[in-house]
Design an enzyme around this catalytic site. Structure first.
Site, mmCIF file in Angstrom:
data_model
loop_
_atom_site.group_PDB
_atom_site.id
_atom_site.type_symbol
_atom_site.label_atom_id
_atom_site.label_comp_id
_atom_site.label_asym_id
_atom_site.label_seq_id
_atom_site.Cartn_x
_atom_site.Cartn_y
_atom_site.Cartn_z
ATOM 1 N N HIS A 1 6.117 -12.192 5.872
ATOM 2 C CA HIS A 1 5.963 -11.761 4.467
ATOM 3 C C HIS A 1 7.745 -11.416 3.829
ATOM 4 O O HIS A 1 8.292 -11.084 4.761
ATOM 5 C CB HIS A 1 5.254 -10.532 4.314
ATOM 6 C CG HIS A 1 5.474 -9.411 5.152
ATOM 7 N ND1 HIS A 1 5.293 -9.386 6.654
ATOM 8 C CD2 HIS A 1 6.130 -8.284 5.061
ATOM 9 C CE1 HIS A 1 5.505 -8.403 7.321
ATOM 10 N NE2 HIS A 1 6.162 -7.786 6.289
ATOM 11 N N ILE B 1 0.843 -1.168 -0.183
ATOM 12 C CA ILE B 1 -0.153 0.143 0.107
ATOM 13 C C ILE B 1 0.726 1.226 0.009
ATOM 14 O O ILE B 1 0.472 2.342 -0.296
ATOM 15 C CB ILE B 1 -0.907 0.194 1.062
ATOM 16 C CG1 ILE B 1 -2.256 0.773 0.976
ATOM 17 C CG2 ILE B 1 -0.120 0.127 2.538
ATOM 18 C CD1 ILE B 1 -3.423 0.732 1.969
HETATM 19 P P1 5GP Z 1 7.060 -4.862 7.629
HETATM 20 O O1 5GP Z 1 7.555 -3.519 8.063
HETATM 21 O O2 5GP Z 1 6.156 -5.710 8.393
HETATM 22 O O3 5GP Z 1 8.176 -5.642 7.035
HETATM 23 O O4 5GP Z 1 6.227 -4.359 6.239
HETATM 24 C C1 5GP Z 1 4.831 -4.084 6.314
HETATM 25 C C2 5GP Z 1 4.558 -3.847 5.062
HETATM 26 O O5 5GP Z 1 2.924 -3.724 4.866
HETATM 27 C C3 5GP Z 1 4.823 -2.126 4.812
HETATM 28 O O6 5GP Z 1 5.511 -2.148 3.667
HETATM 29 C C4 5GP Z 1 3.253 -1.432 4.713
HETATM 30 O O7 5GP Z 1 3.386 -0.460 3.677
HETATM 31 C C5 5GP Z 1 2.506 -2.868 4.202
HETATM 32 N N1 5GP Z 1 1.061 -2.569 4.537
HETATM 33 C C6 5GP Z 1 0.612 -2.148 5.875
HETATM 34 N N2 5GP Z 1 -0.871 -2.496 5.734
HETATM 35 C C7 5GP Z 1 -1.227 -2.841 4.474
HETATM 36 C C8 5GP Z 1 -2.462 -2.758 3.756
HETATM 37 O O8 5GP Z 1 -3.585 -2.769 4.681
HETATM 38 N N3 5GP Z 1 -2.258 -3.089 2.576
HETATM 39 C C9 5GP Z 1 -1.262 -3.390 1.890
HETATM 40 N N4 5GP Z 1 -1.327 -3.854 0.745
HETATM 41 N N5 5GP Z 1 0.038 -3.112 2.142
HETATM 42 C C10 5GP Z 1 -0.042 -2.752 3.975
#
Ligand code: 5GP
Length: 122
Positions: free
Chosen positions: A107, A38
């Protein structure tokens, strides 16, 4: 403080998998779901998640069976092929607080579309 020891069924990616909130799908098979981030950090920024409940890479490595791990990894290659990433791409998985993990469902980030640059910010 992120909890990556107890899986939270209400995390945002669990909701995406249950189609309770929308996402822009890029690829899906029995093992993975891939969708656009997103808040993209590159022209191509895809999130690749297992269709099972794992908090992080650590949790996945410990608990997933060998077939699931193998098919998950192979699926990443299928996604790269589908996107025709001939110039390459970067995979990142953040784990826990120091890793900068925000969403407690394992992820990979797949980043591409331009040279991604330095490995870590200074
Ligand atoms: P992390 O910091 O956990 O490695 O990455 C989480 C990712 O999830 C971030 O890049 C953030 O932009 C993405 N993200 C968070 N909420 C959402 C959402 O509701 N939809 C989508 N498509 N991505 C999300």
């Amino acid at each position: 403080m992120i909890d990556i020891t107890n899986y939270d069924d209400d995390n945002i990616f669990a909701k995406i998998l249950r189609q309770e909130i929308p996402s822009r799908k890029v690829f899906e098979n029995k093992y993975v779901y891939a969708f656009e981030d997103i808040n993209p950090q590159a022209p191509i920024h895809i999130l690749i998640i297992p269709k099972k409940s794992f908090c992080s890479f650590q949790d996945f490595s410990k608990k997933a069976d060998s077939k699931f791990i193998c098919e998950f990894i192979k699926s990443i290659d299928l996604i790269a092929e589908k996107l025709e990433l001939k110039e390459g791409y970067r995979l990142i998985t953040n784990i826990g607080k120091h890793g900068g993990q925000e969403v407690p469902h394992f992820h990979f980030h797949l980043l591409s579309g331009r040279p991604i640059g330095k490995m870590v910010s200074t």
